[in-house]
Structure formats: structure tokens, C-alpha cells
Motif scaffolding. Structure first.
Motif, PDB file in Angstrom:
ATOM      1  N   GLU A  87      28.721  98.417  10.709  1.00 38.80           N
ATOM      2  CA  GLU A  87      27.985  99.484  11.402  1.00 38.80           C
ATOM      3  C   GLU A  87      26.621  98.998  11.855  1.00 38.80           C
ATOM      4  O   GLU A  87      26.219  99.208  13.005  1.00 38.80           O
ATOM      5  N   GLY A 117      26.925  96.642  14.766  1.00 39.49           N
ATOM      6  CA  GLY A 117      27.291  97.389  15.970  1.00 39.49           C
ATOM      7  C   GLY A 117      26.120  98.157  16.552  1.00 39.49           C
ATOM      8  O   GLY A 117      25.914  98.182  17.770  1.00 39.49           O
ATOM      9  N   VAL A 151      36.347  95.571  17.188  1.00 34.71           N
ATOM     10  CA  VAL A 151      35.002  95.359  17.739  1.00 34.71           C
ATOM     11  C   VAL A 151      34.639  96.531  18.656  1.00 34.71           C
ATOM     12  O   VAL A 151      33.538  97.093  18.553  1.00 34.71           O
ATOM     13  N   VAL A 157      33.854  99.604  16.512  1.00 34.63           N
ATOM     14  CA  VAL A 157      32.527  99.579  15.903  1.00 34.63           C
ATOM     15  C   VAL A 157      31.461  99.906  16.955  1.00 34.63           C
ATOM     16  O   VAL A 157      30.535 100.677  16.689  1.00 34.63           O
ATOM     17  N   LEU A 158      31.587  99.345  18.142  1.00 29.32           N
ATOM     18  CA  LEU A 158      30.605  99.605  19.203  1.00 29.32           C
ATOM     19  C   LEU A 158      30.626 101.063  19.669  1.00 29.32           C
ATOM     20  O   LEU A 158      29.587 101.619  20.016  1.00 29.32           O
ATOM     21  N   SER A 215      27.455 105.471  23.382  1.00 28.66           N
ATOM     22  CA  SER A 215      27.928 104.110  23.661  1.00 28.66           C
ATOM     23  C   SER A 215      28.638 103.987  25.005  1.00 28.66           C
ATOM     24  O   SER A 215      28.790 102.879  25.507  1.00 28.66           O
ATOM     25  N   LEU A 264      30.222  90.491  16.763  1.00 28.19           N
ATOM     26  CA  LEU A 264      29.052  91.327  17.049  1.00 28.19           C
ATOM     27  C   LEU A 264      27.766  90.506  16.964  1.00 28.19           C
ATOM     28  O   LEU A 264      26.872  90.634  17.809  1.00 28.19           O
TER      29      LEU A 264
END
Length: 166
Positions: free
Chosen positions: A9, A12, A37, A40-41, A47, A156
Motif C-alpha cells: 500500500e 502504491g 500491481v 495496488v495502484l 487513481s 512499484l
């Protein structure tokens, strides 16, 4: 030491903030991490301002069809290789029209390994196109989940470093 949800986290959030500050967009091209990935982003509200696409190209045919990976590269080097992850980055940049992409292809296990690519072997590439891409291979220890978690964290972190140096 196992990679925790909190570490993922934090990595990210850090990358997301950097993308937002720089006004850049990202796409992921993932194989063994299965979209983790991108997950998480996109856990961070807002986002959609910087995450444009997450492509899970688990099969060779998906790598070819969605990312333009060449059959020759897959045949000569295998999916878990530098040429393939570099082409995955270029394909993701082109397909999603983004500033940067990250690609991951590896052997998460428990099976599927070979003497030259044992379980835990993961290739990464990141950059803004085929000629502006960095790549590296890592060898992670642990079970399938641990290999995948370490791969997500590493991806990341390397994109964050790439953007900090840009």
C-alpha cells in the motif's frame, strides 16, 4: 521477511502521488502477478487520473495479441525473458497511450521452473517505450504468494525510482 499488505500500500501510494505530481500516466503489463500491481495502484481514490490500463497477459497468445510481443522472441527466449518484458512495456505504452509502463513476467511456482529459470525468477521492465526501457531479472525466495508479493513491491519501487530520476 514477507512483503506485507502495508508495504504494498505504501509503495502504491508513493508511486501514485509521484505520477500525480508529475502529471504522468501509467499502464501495467502483468503476467505472473495477475494484475496485482494495477490493483495496488487503483486502491487509492483518484487513481483514474494516472492509471490508464492494467493488462494481464498471462498466456503467450495474449502477450502477442494485446502487447505486440513477437512470436520469435517468445520462441527464442521464452515468456520469462528480457526481450519479452521490453516488448511488453512498448506494447503497453502504445496500447494505452501512457507516459510510462511496467511489465512483469516470471515463474511464481510452485511448478513451472527449469534449471535456467527456476521458481522465483522474475523479469521486469519499465520505461516509456522500447528504446527508453530498463530491464532486470530478480530471483525471489518463498512460495507463490511470496514471490508475487515481492514482485509487486519491486515493480512499484523501480517505477518510482525511474520517475524520480526523470
Amino acid at each position: 521477511m514477507a512483503t506485507t499488505d502495508q508495504e504494498l500500500e505504501q509503495a502504491g501510494v508513493r508511486l501514485g502521488k509521484l505520477l500525480q505530481e508529475q502529471g504522468r500516466t501509467i499502464a501495467t503489463a502483468e503476467s505472473c502477478t495477475g494484475g496485482w500491481v494495477a490493483k495496488v495502484l487503483t486502491d487509492r481514490a483518484g487513481s483514474s487520473a494516472y492509471v490508464m490500463a492494467g493488462l494481464v497477459t498471462y498466456s503467450n497468445s495474449a502477450k502477442q495479441a494485446l502487447l505486440g510481443v513477437s512470436a520469435d522472441s517468445l520462441e527464442q527466449h521464452g515468456a520469462v525473458s528480457e526481450p519479452v518484458v521490453r516488448q511488453m512495456v512498448a506494447g503497453a505504452v502504445q496500447a494505452a497511450g501512457v507516459d510510462v509502463a511496467v511489465a512483469i513476467s516470471g515463474v511464481a511456482g510452485p511448478g513451472g521452473g527449469s534449471p535456467d529459470k527456476p521458481v522465483g525468477t522474475v523479469w521486469f521492465a519499465w520505461g516509456s517505450g522500447l528504446d527508453q526501457t530498463e530491464a532486470v531479472v530478480k530471483h525471489f525466495d518463498g512460495d507463490r504468494d511470496e514471490v508475487r508479493r515481492q514482485s509487486v513491491l519491486f515493480a512499484l519501487q523501480v517505477v518510482t525510482g525511474f520517475l524520480e530520476g526523470a
